[in-house]
Scaffold this active site. Structure first.
Site, PDB file in Angstrom:
ATOM      1  N   ASP A 105       0.901  -1.101   0.008  1.00  9.06           N
ATOM      2  CA  ASP A 105      -0.004  -0.122  -0.215  1.00  9.06           C
ATOM      3  C   ASP A 105       0.904   1.185  -0.090  1.00  9.06           C
ATOM      4  OD1 ASP A 105      -2.327   1.357   0.343  1.00  9.06           O
ATOM      5  OD2 ASP A 105      -3.088  -0.302   1.640  1.00  9.06           O
ATOM      6  N   ASP A 207      -3.168   4.570  -2.321  1.00  2.00           N
ATOM      7  CA  ASP A 207      -3.911   4.913  -1.398  1.00  2.00           C
ATOM      8  C   ASP A 207      -4.705   6.313  -1.957  1.00  2.00           C
ATOM      9  OD1 ASP A 207      -5.338   4.747   1.175  1.00  2.00           O
ATOM     10  OD2 ASP A 207      -4.386   6.336   1.640  1.00  2.00           O
ATOM     11  N   GLU A 272      -6.870   3.178  -5.743  1.00  2.00           N
ATOM     12  CA  GLU A 272      -8.063   3.429  -5.298  1.00  2.00           C
ATOM     13  C   GLU A 272      -8.440   4.710  -5.638  1.00  2.00           C
ATOM     14  OE1 GLU A 272      -9.887   4.082  -0.673  1.00  2.00           O
ATOM     15  OE2 GLU A 272      -7.869   5.039  -1.086  1.00  2.00           O
ATOM     16  N   HIS A 333     -11.658  -2.653   4.040  1.00  2.00           N
ATOM     17  CA  HIS A 333     -11.467  -2.333   5.641  1.00  2.00           C
ATOM     18  C   HIS A 333     -12.185  -1.399   5.722  1.00  2.00           C
ATOM     19  CE1 HIS A 333      -8.429  -0.368   3.287  1.00  2.00           C
ATOM     20  NE2 HIS A 333      -8.105   0.509   4.385  1.00  2.00           N
ATOM     21  N   ASP A 334     -12.726  -0.438   4.519  1.00  2.00           N
ATOM     22  CA  ASP A 334     -13.197   0.635   4.820  1.00  2.00           C
ATOM     23  C   ASP A 334     -14.937   0.838   4.836  1.00  2.00           C
ATOM     24  OD1 ASP A 334     -10.948   2.150   4.981  1.00  2.00           O
ATOM     25  OD2 ASP A 334     -10.798   2.487   2.780  1.00  2.00           O
TER      26      ASP A 334
HETATM   27  C1  GLC Z   1      -7.808   5.052   2.148  1.00  2.00           C
HETATM   28  C2  GLC Z   1      -7.874   4.054   3.028  1.00  2.00           C
HETATM   29  C3  GLC Z   1      -8.477   4.324   4.365  1.00  2.00           C
HETATM   30  C4  GLC Z   1      -7.882   5.451   4.787  1.00  2.00           C
HETATM   31  C5  GLC Z   1      -7.639   6.644   3.856  1.00  2.00           C
HETATM   32  C6  GLC Z   1      -6.772   7.453   4.367  1.00  2.00           C
HETATM   33  O1  GLC Z   1      -9.383   5.233   1.870  1.00  2.00           O
HETATM   34  O2  GLC Z   1      -8.460   2.761   2.494  1.00  2.00           O
HETATM   35  O3  GLC Z   1      -8.397   3.062   5.340  1.00  2.00           O
HETATM   36  O4  GLC Z   1      -8.334   5.874   6.099  1.00  2.00           O
HETATM   37  O5  GLC Z   1      -7.397   6.236   2.869  1.00  2.00           O
HETATM   38  O6  GLC Z   1      -5.434   7.092   4.049  1.00  2.00           O
END
Ligand code: GLC
Length: 535
Positions: A105, A207, A272, A333-334
Site C-alpha cells: 500500500d 491510496d 484506489e 476495510h473501509d
Molecule cells: C484510504 C484507506 C483508508 C484510509 C484513508 C486515508 O481510503 O483505504 O483506510 O483511512 O485512505 O489514508
C-alpha cells in the site's frame, strides 16, 4: 530501461484473483494482539490453496497509528509492531515460491504529522520543507482558507498557532496532505517506489489516488446539498462537489511518470479511485489511456443495494466505460462487509456468495477482502470498543469502519487462532462455524464454495473473450457470457427464467436453487449460476 512504458494495461495480473490483507487483523505471530508480517507468511499456503494469485497488504510502515498505519512517518521502513525487514524479505520470498504476488500500500496523498518532512515543514515558514505541504494564511476574518472538509469530519484545515497559518488535511489533522505540485515531493516518491521495487514487490495499491494534486488557487468547492449537524462525516463530504480538491488532471501525469518506474519491473499500479457517485466515466480516465494506472478500483459494487435496476446501472455503465481494466471488491476495510450490506443473517450471506458469482467473472481484477471467503458479516462493537477515529472523534453517529476490521477466526482455540494475546480490537461474536478450520473440513461451507468458484474461474475463464450481455435491463437476472461461460445472478423474486443461447450448457456452480432445463434456467430468489458450454 527508464522510459519504457508498455502501452496498454495487460500483464501478469490478467486472470488473477486478489486478496486484501488488513494486516492488523489477519494473523498475529508474536502474541501482542496485532497481526504482523510473519503472521501473513504463515498463512500463504492457505491463500494459495484458496486460489489467490495476488496479495495486497495494508500499510506496515512506521506510524503513530492515528489512522492505523495510513499515517506514515517513514515510507521506507517497517514498524516494529509488524516485524522487520528480514520478515518482509522472507514473506516476499515465500510468496514468490508459492506463486503468489505481493503488492504493498503506497500512501502518497498525505504523510503522518510525525513524518520528519512535516515536523521540519511546520518548524518555520521559511523551512526548506514548508512547500512539501499546503500552508495558507487564514482569511481576513481569521477563518480557514476555504470551505474544504475532511473525509473524517470537520474542516480540512488546522491552524498551526505558532506560524499563524493553516495546513491542509483531507483526512485527520495527523495526516497532512503532501503538495504534489512540488517537484521535490515527486522526486521523493520516485525514490520510495524504487526502494520497494528493489525489495522485489510486485506492485502498489495506491491510496487515495483521486486526491494527489489539488487546484492550487484553492477556491471553495460548490455545495450540492444543505449540510446539517446530524450528518455523518461521510454525508457532509458527499454534500460538496469536490471540483477543486479531488480528481484533478495532474493525478494522471503522476501515474504516467510512475509507469516509467514500474513497467521495467513488471509491477502493477492498482489505484484506489474513490470518487463521488462512483461515476464510471471519471474512474475510467485513470486506466483508459493505457499508460497511467493498470487497474482502478471501482467502488459502486460495494455500495449497490440488492435491486436489479441499481445493479444494472452499476455494472453496465462501468463495463461500457472501462471494459477490461477495473478492479472489483466485494468488501474492504473501509466499508461494511457484503453479507451485512445485503441484509445480514443467512440471506445476507447467500446474497454475498451469489453476488461473487457475478463479480468474480467480470473482466478485470476481483479482490477478496480477508474473511469474505468465510461469509463473515461485520461485527457490531460496543461504543467503548470502537477504535476507528472516524467513529471515536465524531459526536454524531457515524459510519466508523471497525465492524469490518475485526480479526479473522482461524480456529476455535482461545483468540480464535488469531492471537495468543489480547486482540487489539474485539474478535466479536464469531462461532466455530465461522472459522477457517471448521469450514475447510466441511463440504458445502462458504469457504469450500469460494474455493470451488475460484477453481472454476481458473479452469474455464477465457481471458480474451469479451463480455457479452445475455440479458438486458428488463430482466431481474443479470447475466453475461465470456466465450463458453455464462454467469447469471438473480436479484429478483423466485421463478425468473433465463433463456440460454444455442449449445449444450452444463451447470458448473450454483448458489441457491437453480434448475437447468433444456434451453433455459429457472432461478429461485437470491440465486446465481455459472454455466459452461460442453465441448
Ligand atoms: C484510504 C484507506 C483508508 C484510509 C484513508 C486515508 O481510503 O483505504 O483506510 O483511512 O485512505 O489514508
Amino acid at each position: 530501461m527508464e522510459g519504457v512504458i508498455k502501452k496498454g494495461n495487460a500483464g501478469w495480473w490478467d486472470g488473477s484473483v486478489g486478496y486484501e490483507i488488513y494486516i492488523r487483523s489477519f494473523a498475529d505471530s508474536d502474541g501482542d494482539g496485532v497481526g504482523d508480517l510473519p503472521g501473513i507468511t504463515g498463512k500463504l499456503e492457505y491463500l494459495s490453496w484458496l486460489g489467490i494469485d495476488l496479495v495486497w497488504i495494508t500499510p506496515f510502515y512506521p506510524s503513530p497509528m492515528a489512522d492505523f498505519g495510513y499515517d506514515v512517518s517513514d515510507y521506507c521502513g517497517i514498524d516494529s509492531l509488524f516485524g522487520s525487514f528480514e520478515d518482509f524479505d522472507q514473506l516476499i520470498q515465500e510468496a514468490h515460491k508459492q506463486g503468489l504476488r505481493v503488492i504493498i500500500d503506497l500512501v502518497p496523498n498525505h504523510s503522518s504529522s510525525a513524518h520528519p518532512w512535516f515536523e521540519s515543514s511546520r518548524s518555520s515558514v521559511d523551512d526548506e520543507y514548508r512547500g512539501y505541504y499546503h500552508w495558507r494564511d487564514p482569511t481576513t476574518d481569521g477563518k480557514p482558507p476555504n470551505n474544504w472538509v475532511s473525509h473524517f469530519g470537520g474542516s480540512a484545515w488546522t491552524l498551526d498557532e505558532e506560524s499563524g497559518q493553516y495546513y491542509l488535511h483531507l483526512f485527520l489533522p495527523e495526516q497532512p496532505d503532501l503538495n504534489w505540485n512540488n517537484p521535490r515531493v515527486i522526486q521523493e516518491f520516485d525514490e520510495i517506489i524504487k526502494f520497494w521495487l528493489s525489495r522485489d514487490v510486485d506492485g502498489f495499491r495506491i491510496d487515495v489516488a483521486q486526491g494527489l494534486t489539488k487546484n492550487m488557487l484553492m477556491p471553495d468547492n460548490p455545495i450540492r446539498f444543505q449540510i446539517n449537524k446530524n450528518m455523518s462525516p461521510r454525508q457532509v463530504f458527499a454534500s460538496f462537489d469536490h471540483r477543486y480538491d479531488l480528481d484533478q488532471a495532474g493525478n494522471l501525469e503522476i501515474f504516467r511518470r510512475w509507469r516509467n518506474l514500474v513497467d521495467p519491473h513488471d509491477a502493477l499500479l492498482l489505484g484506489e479511485v474513490y470518487l463521488r457517485d462512483n461515476d464510471p466515466n471519471r474512474v475510467s480516465r485513470y486506466v483508459s489511456s493505457g499508460d497511467a494506472l493498470h487497474r482502478a478500483f471501482y467502488f459502486a459494487p460495494m455500495h449497490v443495494p440488492w435491486d436489479p435496476q441499481s445493479m444494472w446501472d452499476t455494472f453496465r455503465d462501468a463495463l461500457d466505460a472501462a471494459p477490461e481494466d477495473l478492479s472489483w471488491a466485494l468488501s474492504s476495510h473501509d466499508d461494511p462487509r457484503a453479507p451485512t450490506r445485503f441484509g445480514g443473517g443467512e440471506e445476507g450471506k447467500q446474497r454475498a456468495l451469489a453476488y461473487s458469482v457475478l463479480l468474480f467473472f467480470l473482466p478485470g481484477l476481483p479482490v477478496i477482502f480477508q474473511g469474505d471467503e468465510l461469509g463473515l458479516p461485520s461485527i457490531e462493537l460496543e461504543l467503548e470498543e470502537l477504535a476507528d477515529p472516524v467513529a471515536t472523534r465524531n459526536a454524531v453517529e457515524t459510519d466508523g469502519r471497525d465492524g469490518a476490521r475485526t480479526p479473522i477466526p482461524w480456529d476455535s482455540s482461545s483468540g480464535f487462532g488469531f492471537t495468543h494475546g489480547t486482540p487489539w480490537i474485539p474478535i466479536g461474536n464469531r462461532s466455530e462455524k465461522d472459522t477457517v478450520e471448521y469450514q475447510q473440513k466441511t463440504q458445502g461451507s462458504w469457504l469450500m464454495q469460494y474455493q470451488t468458484l475460484l477453481q472454476i474461474r481458473k479452469d474455464n475463464l477465457e481471458l480474451d473473450s469479451p463480455l457479452r450481455w445475455v440479458t438486458a435491463r428488463d430482466s431481474d437476472v443479470i447475466s453475461f457470457s465470456r466465450g463458453g461461460l455464462i454467469s447469471a445472478l438473480n436479484v429478483g423474486v423466485s421463478g425468473q427464467i433465463l433463456s440460454l443461447p444455442n449449445g449444450q450448457w452444463e451447470l458448473a456452480f450454483h448458489v441457491g436453487e437453480v434448475v437447468l432445463n433444456d434451453r433455459s434456467v429457472v432461478f429461485a430468489e437470491n440465486s446465481a449460476a455459472i454455466l459452461i458450454l460442453a465441448s
